[in-house]
Design a protein around this motif. Sequence first.
Motif, PDB file in Angstrom:
ATOM      1  N   VAL A  56     -16.397  -5.514  -7.303  1.00  0.00           N
ATOM      2  CA  VAL A  56     -15.170  -4.712  -7.337  1.00  0.00           C
ATOM      3  C   VAL A  56     -14.066  -5.425  -6.552  1.00  0.00           C
ATOM      4  CG1 VAL A  56     -14.122  -2.530  -6.630  1.00  0.00           C
ATOM      5  CG2 VAL A  56     -16.380  -2.524  -7.665  1.00  0.00           C
ATOM      6  N   THR A  81      -3.494   1.105 -15.227  1.00  0.00           N
ATOM      7  CA  THR A  81      -4.763   0.674 -14.630  1.00  0.00           C
ATOM      8  C   THR A  81      -5.716   0.158 -15.711  1.00  0.00           C
ATOM      9  OG1 THR A  81      -4.516   2.304 -12.856  1.00  0.00           O
ATOM     10  CG2 THR A  81      -6.731   1.438 -13.240  1.00  0.00           C
ATOM     11  N   LEU A 140     -10.805   1.691  -8.163  1.00  0.00           N
ATOM     12  CA  LEU A 140     -11.806   0.908  -8.880  1.00  0.00           C
ATOM     13  C   LEU A 140     -13.232   1.355  -8.549  1.00  0.00           C
ATOM     14  CD1 LEU A 140     -10.284  -2.678  -8.858  1.00  0.00           C
ATOM     15  CD2 LEU A 140     -10.520  -1.115 -10.784  1.00  0.00           C
ATOM     16  N   ILE A 171      -7.124  -3.785 -16.043  1.00  0.00           N
ATOM     17  CA  ILE A 171      -8.564  -4.076 -16.076  1.00  0.00           C
ATOM     18  C   ILE A 171      -8.937  -4.806 -17.369  1.00  0.00           C
ATOM     19  CG2 ILE A 171     -10.874  -3.058 -16.171  1.00  0.00           C
ATOM     20  CD1 ILE A 171      -9.768  -0.791 -14.375  1.00  0.00           C
ATOM     21  N   TYR A 225     -15.903   2.469 -11.139  1.00  0.00           N
ATOM     22  CA  TYR A 225     -17.173   1.735 -11.119  1.00  0.00           C
ATOM     23  C   TYR A 225     -18.362   2.708 -11.049  1.00  0.00           C
ATOM     24  CZ  TYR A 225     -20.748  -1.567  -9.496  1.00  0.00           C
ATOM     25  OH  TYR A 225     -21.889  -2.317  -9.363  1.00  0.00           O
ATOM     26  N   LEU A 236     -17.419   0.070 -16.466  1.00  0.00           N
ATOM     27  CA  LEU A 236     -16.948  -0.990 -15.567  1.00  0.00           C
ATOM     28  C   LEU A 236     -18.095  -1.678 -14.836  1.00  0.00           C
ATOM     29  CD1 LEU A 236     -14.574  -2.540 -14.385  1.00  0.00           C
ATOM     30  CD2 LEU A 236     -14.394  -0.774 -12.616  1.00  0.00           C
TER      31      LEU A 236
END
Length: 88
Positions: free
Chosen positions: A17, A46, A31, A50, A35, A6
Amino acid sequence: MIISNLAVLLAERKLKVADLVRSTGINKSTLHKLYNDESVRIDFETIDKICIALDVGVGDLLIFKKIDNNQNDNIIKIRIPVPFLMFK
């Protein structure tokens, strides 16, 4: 081992983010864990949100890295002694 990509995907798009939080509605802490590659589990919904927001596939977001058997540095081995049993 599954690694989150990510941070790279957001950097390539010059996004933060917070931008992804606004566009997906996903919790900020969720997140941030993804991340920072600190997630232990992730919900399919989720992943779906994304991937749609960043226009990527699951394989772009999550990368499988095979662990070499010689690289067990992160595994803690505990030896538990078996108690000696005495019978009368």
